[in-house]
Design a protein around this motif. Structure first.
Motif, PDB file in Angstrom:
ATOM      1  N   GLY A  26       0.829  -1.196   0.000  1.00 22.50           N
ATOM      2  CA  GLY A  26       0.000   0.000   0.000  1.00 22.50           C
ATOM      3  C   GLY A  26       0.867   1.250   0.000  1.00 22.50           C
ATOM      4  N   PRO A  27       0.234   2.438   0.065  1.00 22.42           N
ATOM      5  CA  PRO A  27       0.990   3.696   0.050  1.00 22.42           C
ATOM      6  C   PRO A  27       2.046   3.725   1.156  1.00 22.42           C
ATOM      7  CG  PRO A  27      -1.349   4.115  -0.220  1.00 22.42           C
ATOM      8  CD  PRO A  27      -1.214   2.654   0.117  1.00 22.42           C
ATOM      9  N   GLN A  28       3.245   4.206   0.797  1.00 23.82           N
ATOM     10  CA  GLN A  28       4.377   4.192   1.726  1.00 23.82           C
ATOM     11  C   GLN A  28       5.228   5.442   1.564  1.00 23.82           C
ATOM     12  OE1 GLN A  28       5.190   1.654   3.921  1.00 23.82           O
ATOM     13  NE2 GLN A  28       3.332   0.582   3.281  1.00 23.82           N
ATOM     14  N   PRO A  29       5.896   5.864   2.656  1.00 18.47           N
ATOM     15  CA  PRO A  29       6.913   6.916   2.504  1.00 18.47           C
ATOM     16  C   PRO A  29       8.156   6.323   1.822  1.00 18.47           C
ATOM     17  CG  PRO A  29       6.705   6.248   4.814  1.00 18.47           C
ATOM     18  CD  PRO A  29       5.670   5.489   4.044  1.00 18.47           C
ATOM     19  N   ALA A  30       8.965   7.175   1.232  1.00 18.29           N
ATOM     20  CA  ALA A  30      10.149   6.731   0.482  1.00 18.29           C
ATOM     21  C   ALA A  30      11.079   5.849   1.324  1.00 18.29           C
ATOM     22  CB  ALA A  30      10.902   7.938  -0.059  1.00 18.29           C
ATOM     23  N   GLU A  31      11.244   6.181   2.599  1.00 17.97           N
ATOM     24  CA  GLU A  31      12.161   5.396   3.451  1.00 17.97           C
ATOM     25  C   GLU A  31      11.696   3.947   3.571  1.00 17.97           C
ATOM     26  OE1 GLU A  31      10.393   8.281   5.587  1.00 17.97           O
ATOM     27  OE2 GLU A  31      11.331   9.053   3.772  1.00 17.97           O
ATOM     28  N   LYS A  32      10.385   3.762   3.709  1.00 13.53           N
ATOM     29  CA  LYS A  32       9.840   2.403   3.823  1.00 13.53           C
ATOM     30  C   LYS A  32       9.965   1.660   2.498  1.00 13.53           C
ATOM     31  CE  LYS A  32       7.861   2.249   7.985  1.00 13.53           C
ATOM     32  NZ  LYS A  32       8.170   1.295   9.023  1.00 13.53           N
ATOM     33  N   ILE A  33       9.748   2.374   1.396  1.00 13.15           N
ATOM     34  CA  ILE A  33       9.903   1.746   0.079  1.00 13.15           C
ATOM     35  C   ILE A  33      11.340   1.253  -0.076  1.00 13.15           C
ATOM     36  CG2 ILE A  33       9.882   2.153  -2.423  1.00 13.15           C
ATOM     37  CD1 ILE A  33       7.572   4.187  -1.870  1.00 13.15           C
ATOM     38  N   ALA A  34      12.297   2.077   0.343  1.00 10.27           N
ATOM     39  CA  ALA A  34      13.713   1.693   0.279  1.00 10.27           C
ATOM     40  C   ALA A  34      13.964   0.443   1.128  1.00 10.27           C
ATOM     41  CB  ALA A  34      14.597   2.845   0.744  1.00 10.27           C
ATOM     42  N   LYS A  35      13.413   0.432   2.340  1.00 17.49           N
ATOM     43  CA  LYS A  35      13.612  -0.696   3.251  1.00 17.49           C
ATOM     44  C   LYS A  35      12.985  -1.978   2.690  1.00 17.49           C
ATOM     45  CE  LYS A  35      12.566  -2.209   7.916  1.00 17.49           C
ATOM     46  NZ  LYS A  35      11.668  -2.025   9.032  1.00 17.49           N
ATOM     47  N   PHE A  36      11.717  -1.902   2.324  1.00 13.70           N
ATOM     48  CA  PHE A  36      11.015  -3.087   1.825  1.00 13.70           C
ATOM     49  C   PHE A  36      11.614  -3.590   0.506  1.00 13.70           C
ATOM     50  CE2 PHE A  36       7.108  -1.359   4.162  1.00 13.70           C
ATOM     51  CZ  PHE A  36       7.276  -2.209   5.239  1.00 13.70           C
ATOM     52  N   GLY A  37      12.068  -2.646  -0.324  1.00 15.12           N
ATOM     53  CA  GLY A  37      12.615  -3.026  -1.627  1.00 15.12           C
ATOM     54  C   GLY A  37      14.097  -3.325  -1.593  1.00 15.12           C
ATOM     55  N   ARG A  38      14.701  -3.158  -0.410  1.00 11.96           N
ATOM     56  CA  ARG A  38      16.139  -3.346  -0.239  1.00 11.96           C
ATOM     57  C   ARG A  38      16.927  -2.516  -1.249  1.00 11.96           C
ATOM     58  NH1 ARG A  38      15.367  -9.508   1.152  1.00 11.96           N
ATOM     59  NH2 ARG A  38      15.083  -9.243   3.382  1.00 11.96           N
ATOM     60  N   LEU A  39      16.555  -1.249  -1.333  1.00 15.52           N
ATOM     61  CA  LEU A  39      17.208  -0.297  -2.228  1.00 15.52           C
ATOM     62  C   LEU A  39      17.744   0.863  -1.398  1.00 15.52           C
ATOM     63  CD1 LEU A  39      14.336  -0.206  -4.871  1.00 15.52           C
ATOM     64  CD2 LEU A  39      16.549  -1.302  -5.198  1.00 15.52           C
ATOM     65  N   THR A  40      18.708   1.599  -1.950  1.00 14.46           N
ATOM     66  CA  THR A  40      19.244   2.756  -1.220  1.00 14.46           C
ATOM     67  C   THR A  40      18.297   3.944  -1.359  1.00 14.46           C
ATOM     68  OG1 THR A  40      20.508   3.596  -3.087  1.00 14.46           O
ATOM     69  CG2 THR A  40      21.618   1.992  -1.660  1.00 14.46           C
ATOM     70  N   ALA A  41      18.344   4.841  -0.389  1.00 17.06           N
ATOM     71  CA  ALA A  41      17.483   6.023  -0.399  1.00 17.06           C
ATOM     72  C   ALA A  41      17.678   6.875  -1.658  1.00 17.06           C
ATOM     73  CB  ALA A  41      17.699   6.837   0.873  1.00 17.06           C
ATOM     74  N   PRO A  42      18.939   7.134  -2.092  1.00 14.50           N
ATOM     75  CA  PRO A  42      19.101   7.949  -3.306  1.00 14.50           C
ATOM     76  C   PRO A  42      18.483   7.292  -4.546  1.00 14.50           C
ATOM     77  CG  PRO A  42      21.178   7.819  -2.103  1.00 14.50           C
ATOM     78  CD  PRO A  42      20.227   6.867  -1.446  1.00 14.50           C
ATOM     79  N   VAL A  43      18.632   5.981  -4.674  1.00 19.97           N
ATOM     80  CA  VAL A  43      18.048   5.260  -5.819  1.00 19.97           C
ATOM     81  C   VAL A  43      16.521   5.367  -5.772  1.00 19.97           C
ATOM     82  CG1 VAL A  43      17.640   2.943  -6.774  1.00 19.97           C
ATOM     83  CG2 VAL A  43      19.960   3.664  -6.195  1.00 19.97           C
ATOM     84  N   VAL A  44      15.955   5.173  -4.581  1.00 17.74           N
ATOM     85  CA  VAL A  44      14.501   5.255  -4.442  1.00 17.74           C
ATOM     86  C   VAL A  44      14.010   6.663  -4.763  1.00 17.74           C
ATOM     87  CG1 VAL A  44      12.591   5.140  -2.781  1.00 17.74           C
ATOM     88  CG2 VAL A  44      14.291   3.319  -2.856  1.00 17.74           C
TER      89      VAL A  44
END
Length: 81
Positions: A26-44
């Motif tokens: 569901g809708p997420q802040p960028a930090e959570k998207i980075a965490k769940f997707g195992r991606l870095t904050a700048p990439v996200v």
């Protein structure tokens, strides 16, 4: 138009991952998207801006979610499996 959007998303693993996270969590802040997707904050951050630029996502009060077009694209990608 939809084929072009599918190509845009499928051409980049980070775009796919970000849309999958929002689809499943569901809708997420960028930090959570980075965490769940195992991606870095700048990439996200960069990828969210790219996808938002195509009108697939929008940010409201720091939370990213699908636009109507994004929902439509997500359904189309599911159909294609």
């Amino acid at each position: 138009m939809m084929e072009e959007m599918i190509g845009f998303v499928m051409g980049n693993k980070q775009r796919i991952k970000i849309l999958e996270v929002i689809e499943s969590k569901g809708p997420q802040p960028a930090e959570k998207i980075a965490k769940f997707g195992r991606l870095t904050a700048p990439v996200v951050g960069r990828t969210l801006e790219e996808v938002a630029g195509k009108g697939l996502l929008k940010e409201t009060d720091g939370v990213w979610k699908f636009t109507d077009l994004g929902v439509e694209l997500s359904k189309e990608l599911k159909k294609r499996g």
